[in-house]
Design a protein around this motif. Structure first.
Motif, PDB file in Angstrom:
ATOM      1  N   GLN A  42       0.832  -1.206   0.000  1.00 31.79           N
ATOM      2  CA  GLN A  42       0.000   0.000   0.000  1.00 31.79           C
ATOM      3  C   GLN A  42       0.868   1.259   0.000  1.00 31.79           C
ATOM      4  OE1 GLN A  42      -2.289  -1.018   3.520  1.00 31.79           O
ATOM      5  NE2 GLN A  42      -4.113  -1.440   2.305  1.00 31.79           N
ATOM      6  N   ALA A  43       1.971   1.218   0.731  1.00 29.64           N
ATOM      7  CA  ALA A  43       2.897   2.349   0.708  1.00 29.64           C
ATOM      8  C   ALA A  43       3.504   2.508  -0.678  1.00 29.64           C
ATOM      9  CB  ALA A  43       4.000   2.144   1.753  1.00 29.64           C
ATOM     10  N   GLN A  44       3.791   1.395  -1.351  1.00 27.28           N
ATOM     11  CA  GLN A  44       4.320   1.464  -2.719  1.00 27.28           C
ATOM     12  C   GLN A  44       3.301   2.122  -3.646  1.00 27.28           C
ATOM     13  OE1 GLN A  44       4.453  -2.100  -4.988  1.00 27.28           O
ATOM     14  NE2 GLN A  44       6.127  -1.414  -6.314  1.00 27.28           N
ATOM     15  N   ALA A  45       2.026   1.802  -3.461  1.00 32.04           N
ATOM     16  CA  ALA A  45       0.986   2.400  -4.306  1.00 32.04           C
ATOM     17  C   ALA A  45       0.995   3.921  -4.191  1.00 32.04           C
ATOM     18  CB  ALA A  45      -0.385   1.839  -3.922  1.00 32.04           C
ATOM     19  N   VAL A  46       1.256   4.435  -2.990  1.00 35.35           N
ATOM     20  CA  VAL A  46       1.338   5.883  -2.796  1.00 35.35           C
ATOM     21  C   VAL A  46       2.527   6.440  -3.580  1.00 35.35           C
ATOM     22  CG1 VAL A  46       1.728   7.723  -1.110  1.00 35.35           C
ATOM     23  CG2 VAL A  46       0.230   5.803  -0.539  1.00 35.35           C
ATOM     24  N   ALA A  47       3.677   5.761  -3.476  1.00 39.63           N
ATOM     25  CA  ALA A  47       4.876   6.236  -4.163  1.00 39.63           C
ATOM     26  C   ALA A  47       4.695   6.213  -5.675  1.00 39.63           C
ATOM     27  CB  ALA A  47       6.079   5.374  -3.766  1.00 39.63           C
ATOM     28  N   VAL A  48       4.087   5.156  -6.187  1.00 41.60           N
ATOM     29  CA  VAL A  48       3.884   5.062  -7.635  1.00 41.60           C
ATOM     30  C   VAL A  48       2.924   6.148  -8.112  1.00 41.60           C
ATOM     31  CG1 VAL A  48       2.950   3.621  -9.476  1.00 41.60           C
ATOM     32  CG2 VAL A  48       4.434   2.612  -7.740  1.00 41.60           C
ATOM     33  N   ALA A  49       1.872   6.391  -7.339  1.00 40.33           N
ATOM     34  CA  ALA A  49       0.912   7.435  -7.713  1.00 40.33           C
ATOM     35  C   ALA A  49       1.560   8.813  -7.686  1.00 40.33           C
ATOM     36  CB  ALA A  49      -0.289   7.403  -6.770  1.00 40.33           C
ATOM     37  N   ALA A  50       2.498   9.026  -6.763  1.00 38.77           N
ATOM     38  CA  ALA A  50       3.166  10.327  -6.662  1.00 38.77           C
ATOM     39  C   ALA A  50       4.133  10.560  -7.812  1.00 38.77           C
ATOM     40  CB  ALA A  50       3.906  10.420  -5.332  1.00 38.77           C
ATOM     41  N   GLY A  51       4.631   9.477  -8.446  1.00 44.04           N
ATOM     42  CA  GLY A  51       5.521   9.626  -9.590  1.00 44.04           C
ATOM     43  C   GLY A  51       6.876  10.179  -9.189  1.00 44.04           C
ATOM     44  N   GLU A  52       7.378  11.107  -9.959  1.00 42.95           N
ATOM     45  CA  GLU A  52       8.729  11.632  -9.741  1.00 42.95           C
ATOM     46  C   GLU A  52       8.865  12.399  -8.429  1.00 42.95           C
ATOM     47  OE1 GLU A  52       9.852  13.941 -13.072  1.00 42.95           O
ATOM     48  OE2 GLU A  52       9.939  12.241 -14.478  1.00 42.95           O
ATOM     49  N   SER A  53       7.761  12.859  -7.863  1.00 39.34           N
ATOM     50  CA  SER A  53       7.834  13.615  -6.605  1.00 39.34           C
ATOM     51  C   SER A  53       7.907  12.715  -5.386  1.00 39.34           C
ATOM     52  CB  SER A  53       6.616  14.547  -6.483  1.00 39.34           C
ATOM     53  OG  SER A  53       5.410  13.789  -6.404  1.00 39.34           O
ATOM     54  N   ALA A  54       7.819  11.402  -5.570  1.00 39.90           N
ATOM     55  CA  ALA A  54       7.831  10.478  -4.435  1.00 39.90           C
ATOM     56  C   ALA A  54       9.214  10.421  -3.798  1.00 39.90           C
ATOM     57  CB  ALA A  54       7.418   9.084  -4.890  1.00 39.90           C
ATOM     58  N   PRO A  55       9.285  10.246  -2.474  1.00 42.92           N
ATOM     59  CA  PRO A  55      10.589  10.069  -1.827  1.00 42.92           C
ATOM     60  C   PRO A  55      11.173   8.702  -2.152  1.00 42.92           C
ATOM     61  CG  PRO A  55       8.826   9.746  -0.236  1.00 42.92           C
ATOM     62  CD  PRO A  55       8.165  10.202  -1.519  1.00 42.92           C
ATOM     63  N   VAL A  56      12.443   8.525  -1.862  1.00 42.26           N
ATOM     64  CA  VAL A  56      13.087   7.245  -2.135  1.00 42.26           C
ATOM     65  C   VAL A  56      12.523   6.150  -1.232  1.00 42.26           C
ATOM     66  CG1 VAL A  56      15.299   6.006  -2.100  1.00 42.26           C
ATOM     67  CG2 VAL A  56      15.188   8.352  -2.947  1.00 42.26           C
ATOM     68  N   VAL A  57      12.196   6.507   0.008  1.00 45.08           N
ATOM     69  CA  VAL A  57      11.617   5.553   0.961  1.00 45.08           C
ATOM     70  C   VAL A  57      10.239   6.041   1.362  1.00 45.08           C
ATOM     71  CG1 VAL A  57      11.852   4.424   3.205  1.00 45.08           C
ATOM     72  CG2 VAL A  57      13.886   4.897   1.836  1.00 45.08           C
ATOM     73  N   THR A  58       9.249   5.195   1.233  1.00 41.85           N
ATOM     74  CA  THR A  58       7.884   5.509   1.637  1.00 41.85           C
ATOM     75  C   THR A  58       7.472   4.511   2.707  1.00 41.85           C
ATOM     76  OG1 THR A  58       7.376   6.293  -0.600  1.00 41.85           O
ATOM     77  CG2 THR A  58       5.516   5.862   0.874  1.00 41.85           C
ATOM     78  N   ALA A  59       7.161   4.994   3.899  1.00 38.40           N
ATOM     79  CA  ALA A  59       6.806   4.127   5.015  1.00 38.40           C
ATOM     80  C   ALA A  59       5.302   4.170   5.264  1.00 38.40           C
ATOM     81  CB  ALA A  59       7.549   4.547   6.275  1.00 38.40           C
ATOM     82  N   PHE A  60       4.722   3.014   5.519  1.00 36.97           N
ATOM     83  CA  PHE A  60       3.278   2.943   5.742  1.00 36.97           C
ATOM     84  C   PHE A  60       2.858   3.787   6.933  1.00 36.97           C
ATOM     85  CE2 PHE A  60      -0.525   1.075   7.631  1.00 36.97           C
ATOM     86  CZ  PHE A  60      -1.388   1.070   6.541  1.00 36.97           C
ATOM     87  N   ARG A  61       3.707   3.848   7.965  1.00 39.60           N
ATOM     88  CA  ARG A  61       3.335   4.610   9.154  1.00 39.60           C
ATOM     89  C   ARG A  61       3.107   6.084   8.832  1.00 39.60           C
ATOM     90  NH1 ARG A  61       8.760   4.307  12.771  1.00 39.60           N
ATOM     91  NH2 ARG A  61       8.354   2.100  12.357  1.00 39.60           N
ATOM     92  N   GLU A  62       3.724   6.562   7.744  1.00 37.05           N
ATOM     93  CA  GLU A  62       3.592   7.966   7.363  1.00 37.05           C
ATOM     94  C   GLU A  62       2.442   8.200   6.384  1.00 37.05           C
ATOM     95  OE1 GLU A  62       8.272   9.336   7.530  1.00 37.05           O
ATOM     96  OE2 GLU A  62       7.545   8.270   5.759  1.00 37.05           O
TER      97      GLU A  62
END
Length: 414
Positions: A290-310
């Protein structure tokens, strides 16, 4: 006259290429359940649909011999990914049938719109049906062949048995835990698990991705003080899953960001929350995806590490980004405009609310003067068109969605 009329239909549809592609993609993702869920697959589905629609329109417009038609690269890559993910081949075949149905319906509607003698329209319709069916028949044969070849290769991979055991665990099937632990070489019961998803976003070549990902997982386990080797599973050519057995200490996401990722450029990481035993093994993996889904949706603006807790609440919004975008726009108004000025106002207001409405604390976090924070908060309220006290919770959530999802939920100014 018949070929000219069909060419005119192709030209008209080509002017609506984006909307036609989006409609077909949405129908396939909605009507074929196995094609839903994985945001990266959904994005690749869109590329496959666009490639096929564009190729089919070239056939209509320019009378290209169907014997010369080759499946678009995005379509063959999509077939490979479906094979790697274990999606049944009939889902792929059905996708082409439904796509053909939608495309043909638009083509016939355009033919009617252009008008003309009944005999000409009838002949043009028959020609349109024959061409589009011929295209789908040829391309489907090609992509199904690619699927079967990739599926056979993937099933022969050295990780096949491990993948089957892991999928049984993730699917909640009743399994022999002792046998699963023996097959995986990984302790499930009595362990605290941390799941990570690693995928290529930059310079990592596909043919070397798995070795890079596995090396990262091992180094991360060592960095976090894990006593056992991580459980590692390739998911597809550019994605891998891993589970780490944690000690008593809680993992530090900042450690992953500052220590691990700079030494492995070109990859992104999504992290779940620690979980215990088999149930925790499943849950932490679901959270990482689910955290990966957020990063993929954000595209180039996503951070290198996306944590579910955040991003936990935001991850749920990724299930329907279109609805989320509309809600964000309704909640934030002009503050949701996608430009630098409104981005500064959104970030200031987000931090201000996160610090409990403290101008001093927000100023310290943003490295601004207290008066600058005050000015930006007032300006943000002007763009909202109301006080932030009116519906503060909705505003906070919408601002967090903008922070993590970026342009996918923002509004272009008219």
């Amino acid at each position: 006259m018949v070929t000219e009329r069909v060419a005119a239909v192709g030209a008209a549809l080509n002017r609506r290429l984006s909307s036609l592609t989006l409609e077909i993609r949405s129908r396939l993702a909605s009507d074929i359940e196995p094609l839903r869920g994985d945001e990266r697959l959904v994005q690749l589905l869109g590329a496959s649909v666009e490639g096929n629609v564009d190729s089919a329109l070239h056939v209509l417009q320019h009378g290209i011999d169907l014997d010369l038609v080759e499946a678009p690269p995005a379509a063959t890559e999509y077939a490979r990914r479906l094979a790697q993910h274990g999606v049944a081949v009939n889902a792929l075949a059905r996708a082409y049938r439904l796509g053909h149905d939608t495309f043909l319906r638009h083509g016939l509607q355009e033919l009617d719109r252009q008008g003309g003698e009944a005999s000409l329209l009838s002949a043009a319709a028959r020609h349109l049906v024959a061409l589009t069916f011929g295209y789908i028949d040829r391309v489907t044969e090609q992509v199904l062949a690619v699927y079967e070849d990739e599926r056979e290769r993937w099933l022969q991979d050295r990780n096949t048995v491990r993948a089957a055991r892991i999928r049984e665990l993730l699917d909640g099937e009743r399994v022999d835990i002792a046998a699963a632990e023996a097959a995986l070489g990984y302790r499930l019961v009595g362990s605290r698990h941390l799941a990570v998803v690693v995928w290529a976003t930059g310079s990592v070549p596909p043919d070397g991705a798995m070795s890079t990902f596995e090396r990262f997982a091992r180094e991360l386990a060592e960095c976090l003080g894990c006593r056992a080797l991580p459980l590692f599973l390739p998911h597809d050519q550019v994605t891998a899953w891993a589970w780490l057995q944690l000690g008593r200490e809680a993992p530090d996401v900042d450690t992953i960001r500052s220590t691990m990722c700079p030494s492995h450029p070109g990859i992104s990481v999504a992290v779940g929350e620690p979980g215990t035993d088999v149930w925790g093994f499943r849950r932490t993996h679901l959270q990482a995806r689910q955290a990966q889904a957020v990063a993929v949706a954000a595209g180039e603006s996503a951070p290198v590490v996306t944590a579910f807790r955040e991003v936990g609440p935001i991850a749920l919004m990724c299930a329907d980004l279109r609805a989320t975008r509309h809600w964000v726009q309704d909640t934030l108004g002009r503050l949701a405009f996608d430009d630098d000025q409104h981005a500064r106002l959104r970030e200031t207001l987000r931090v201000f609310l996160a610090t409990g409405g403290s101008y001093q604390s927000a100023a310290a976090m943003l490295a601004l003067h207290r008066n600058s924070v005050y000015y930006r908060v007032r300006k943000a309220e002007e763009e909202l068109g109301r006080s932030i006290d009116a519906d503060q919770l909705d505003i906070e959530i919408a601002l967090k969605a903008c922070h993590w999802l970026g342009t996918s939920v923002l509004t272009e100014q008219a």
